[in-house]
Enzyme design. Structure first.
Site, PDB file in Angstrom:
ATOM      1  N   CYS A  68       8.213   6.098  -5.315  1.00 33.38           N
ATOM      2  CA  CYS A  68       9.034   4.994  -4.807  1.00 33.38           C
ATOM      3  C   CYS A  68      10.143   4.613  -5.779  1.00 33.38           C
ATOM      4  CB  CYS A  68       8.174   3.787  -4.455  1.00 33.38           C
ATOM      5  SG  CYS A  68       7.244   3.079  -5.828  1.00 33.38           S
TER       6      CYS A  68
ATOM      7  N   HIS B  74       5.605  -1.645  -6.658  1.00 28.58           N
ATOM      8  CA  HIS B  74       6.483  -0.976  -5.708  1.00 28.58           C
ATOM      9  C   HIS B  74       7.942  -1.231  -6.074  1.00 28.58           C
ATOM     10  CE1 HIS B  74       7.660   0.881  -2.000  1.00 28.58           C
ATOM     11  NE2 HIS B  74       8.132  -0.232  -1.462  1.00 28.58           N
TER      12      HIS B  74
END
EC number: 3.4.19.12
Length: 311
Positions: free
Chosen positions: A93, A176
């Site tokens: 990510c 994230h």
């Protein structure tokens, strides 16, 4: 390092991110860590192509309905020139967020200083231009070029396989990365875990600092009071370019020192010192045995450890 075909975790670090995109052929771009949510700081780094936001992922942050995110609106008819890819694999990510900015700032429609994304990324972007987000994400996960550049900054360890997540890992904190960048006069939140790009309304280059800070502040307010585990990185034009244009020797020298430090730190990240430490320890143990002081040395170390634990 990761095994063939896997994606390792990489550190959120300005030197890592800058070197990563340079290895992919991107020219004239660097990353700067932002230590405060301050629009003036972002403006001082102008031109700013976007920001990368790292945060602790909470399960209840998923949208309550498939048609409404918690902030902004889903753009189900996003412009064709907007690069948005679904996240289809773990650990990538960070690189995906980086590309979400870089690949959207390579043309004059988004910025007066288009990024030279290089031959490899240009080929990838052109190849996936007509793909839906899910297929574009699959293409990214299967890109050997991007994966190799990403894994070059994996944490070296002889004991941990970064490509394998255990049940214990799944129970721990998960972090994230997402990207914020302005495309065609709109501020977009690009999160591969969301079904669509999220629009936060009209935004030009001059208004980007205030606009993105407002969005980030609203996001952080959704966390419990006292939560501080966030990281914000600005994607900016190489600061040496502007310094050369105005002859700012001080900035050029500062950036040269910074790049030298980044190179050294990245070299250490790629290195595994376990063997070296083991040989040093064997040498010290051998020396203590020759002196007949091994037991005394071990007991002294145990006592010092106990004192530190008590403190």
């Amino acid at each position: 390092m990761a095994e063939a075909g896997g994606w390792s975790t990489i550190e959120s670090d300005e030197g890592v991110f800058t070197s990563l995109i340079e290895n992919l052929g991107v020219k004239g771009v660097q990353f700067e860590e932002l230590i405060s949510l301050d629009a003036d700081t972002i403006r001082s780094l102008s031109p700013v192509y976007g920001v990368i936001f790292l945060f602790k992922y909470l399960q209840d942050q998923t949208p309550t309905t498939p048609t409404a995110p918690k902030d902004g609106t889903y753009d189900t008819n996003a412009p064709e020139n907007l690069f948005f890819a679904a996240q289809t694999i773990q650990n990538a990510c960070g690189t995906q967020a980086i590309l979400s900015v870089i690949l959207n700032q390579d043309n004059a429609a988004s910025t007066p200083y288009p990024i030279d994304i290089g031959r490899e990324l240009r080929s990838f972007k052109d190849f996936t231009a007509g793909f839906p987000a899910e297929l574009r994400g699959e293409a990214l996960s299967n890109s050997e070029t991007v994966r190799t550049a990403h894994n070059a900054f994996a944490r070296a360890s002889p004991f941990v396989d970064e490509t394998v997540r255990s049940a214990r890992d799944e129970e721990g904190d998960v972090y994230h990365f997402i990207a914020y960048t302005a495309v065609n006069g709109t501020l977009y939140e690009l999160d591969g875990l969301q079904p669509y790009p999220i629009s936060h309304g009209g935004c030009d280059a001059d208004g980007f600092p205030e606009k993105v800070i407002g969005v980030l502040q609203r996001r952080i307010e959704r966390y419990p009071e006292g939560e501080t585990r966030f990281n914000l990185m600005a994607v900016v034009r190489d600061l040496r370019v502007g310094a050369r244009e105005i002859g700012d020797v001080e900035v050029l020298e500062r950036e040269a020192r910074k790049r030298k430090a980044w190179d050294w730190e990245n070299t250490l990240r790629r290195s595994n010192f376990v063997g070296f430490i083991g040989e040093v320890l064997k040498g010290v143990v051998g020396m203590k045995e020759k002196e007949g002081k091994l037991d005394e040395w071990v007991q002294s170390a145990k006592g010092e450890t106990e004192r530190r634990l008590k403190r």
